[in-house]
Design an enzyme around this catalytic site. Sequence first.
Site, PDB file in Angstrom:
ATOM      1  N   ARG A 218    -107.747 -23.783  49.308  1.00  0.00           N
ATOM      2  CA  ARG A 218    -108.352 -22.543  48.826  1.00  0.00           C
ATOM      3  C   ARG A 218    -107.381 -21.678  48.027  1.00  0.00           C
ATOM      4  O   ARG A 218    -107.681 -21.257  46.903  1.00  0.00           O
ATOM      5  CB  ARG A 218    -108.885 -21.707  50.016  1.00  0.00           C
ATOM      6  N   THR A 219    -106.217 -21.394  48.600  1.00  0.00           N
ATOM      7  CA  THR A 219    -105.296 -20.448  47.955  1.00  0.00           C
ATOM      8  C   THR A 219    -104.794 -20.999  46.628  1.00  0.00           C
ATOM      9  O   THR A 219    -104.803 -20.327  45.601  1.00  0.00           O
ATOM     10  CB  THR A 219    -104.110 -20.146  48.895  1.00  0.00           C
TER      11      THR A 219
ATOM     12  N   LYS B 143     -85.163 -34.919  46.606  1.00  0.00           N
ATOM     13  CA  LYS B 143     -83.786 -35.424  46.437  1.00  0.00           C
ATOM     14  C   LYS B 143     -82.784 -34.463  47.053  1.00  0.00           C
ATOM     15  O   LYS B 143     -81.583 -34.619  46.876  1.00  0.00           O
ATOM     16  CB  LYS B 143     -83.481 -35.598  44.943  1.00  0.00           C
TER      17      LYS B 143
ATOM     18  N   HIS C  95    -100.088 -13.308  54.806  1.00  0.00           N
ATOM     19  CA  HIS C  95    -100.920 -13.957  53.785  1.00  0.00           C
ATOM     20  C   HIS C  95    -101.722 -12.829  53.129  1.00  0.00           C
ATOM     21  O   HIS C  95    -102.927 -12.679  53.351  1.00  0.00           O
ATOM     22  CB  HIS C  95    -101.837 -14.987  54.456  1.00  0.00           C
TER      23      HIS C  95
ATOM     24  N   ARG D 190     -96.052 -20.371  48.207  1.00  0.00           N
ATOM     25  CA  ARG D 190     -96.416 -20.629  49.612  1.00  0.00           C
ATOM     26  C   ARG D 190     -95.270 -21.433  50.212  1.00  0.00           C
ATOM     27  O   ARG D 190     -94.824 -22.429  49.632  1.00  0.00           O
ATOM     28  CB  ARG D 190     -97.715 -21.408  49.737  1.00  0.00           C
TER      29      ARG D 190
HETATM   30  N1   CP Z   1    -107.068 -19.703  53.700  1.00  0.00           N
HETATM   31  C1   CP Z   1    -106.093 -20.511  53.240  1.00  0.00           C
HETATM   32  O1   CP Z   1    -104.924 -20.087  53.081  1.00  0.00           O
HETATM   33  O2   CP Z   1    -106.502 -21.791  52.982  1.00  0.00           O
HETATM   34  P1   CP Z   1    -105.588 -22.897  52.307  1.00  0.00           P
HETATM   35  O3   CP Z   1    -104.483 -23.227  53.285  1.00  0.00           O
HETATM   36  O4   CP Z   1    -106.477 -24.063  52.023  1.00  0.00           O
HETATM   37  O5   CP Z   1    -104.985 -22.305  51.058  1.00  0.00           O
END
Ligand code: CP
Length: 284
Positions: free
Chosen positions: A30-31, A58, A108, A80
């Site tokens: 999603r993100t 590496k 988040h 992320r």
């Molecule tokens: N909600 C969320 O962060 O989903 P993903 O891990 O798929 O990005």
Amino acid sequence: MLSIGRREMKKVPALRGRMIVNLFFEASTRTRFSFETAQKWLSADSLNFAAKGSSVEKGESLLDTARNLQAMSPDLIVIRHGTAGVPHFLARNLKAGVVNAGDGAHEHPTQALLDALTVRRHFGRLSELTVAITGDILHSRVVRSNIWLLTKMGAKVRVCGPPTLLPPRIAEMGVEATTDFDAALEDADVVMMLRMQLERQGSSFFPSTREYFKRYGLTAARLARARSHAVVLHPGPMNRGVEISSEVADSPRSLILEQVSNGVAVRMAVLYLLLTGHPWEGDA
Ligand code: CP
């Protein structure tokens, strides 16, 4: 931003000539795809980095990786990472702006923004709503960002989970904390279920997923304890039959896919604000 997504031609030139690097060291559906969609709809150029298949394999360090990407002059880096604090570390060490797309069990922020947008679009407000957030509170970055945002906007937040997954001082964040799921659901306007993060759990925090579902799984019968107008949110990915039943996840009271659609608009707004310094005023 939402209206751009409803057009037949989903593209505006707002960020033409800007370059954004999506730096993902952890899995995401999603993100990652909503940031990419947001960049495409705003006409920014995207570079997509996944740790797997890169020189991280590496042994290249995070900072060296980021500095090399910085040398290609991106305007913004969306990151992320599995370790809390990495976005702050990069922001201190790079010229490009940095957007946190989830760091460890810390925060988040864009997930909380899209959750808030989803609730506000449904109820017309956030203030004085009761939001019950249930699940793996200990490992959840989503819950921490949601607590900051929802309490700031005047919502009442309750967090609930088994004692092993409920941080002992969580109430200091201005929320009610309980291990009793039925009590958490009482009078709730919004029921947010969190994923059981088995990959972050080094040891067993509950006897079995079957036992967990029995005590903390959201079924239609359980949902009946919340207010009759209550809606259900989940940041995804869902563990069906662990924290939520399919009958609830796929019911009309579920806003789970609406959260995903709103996520694109929220990320468009974040990118636009950070890169231009002012809110979107439309392109008509
Ligand atoms: N909600 C969320 O962060 O989903 P993903 O891990 O798929 O990005």
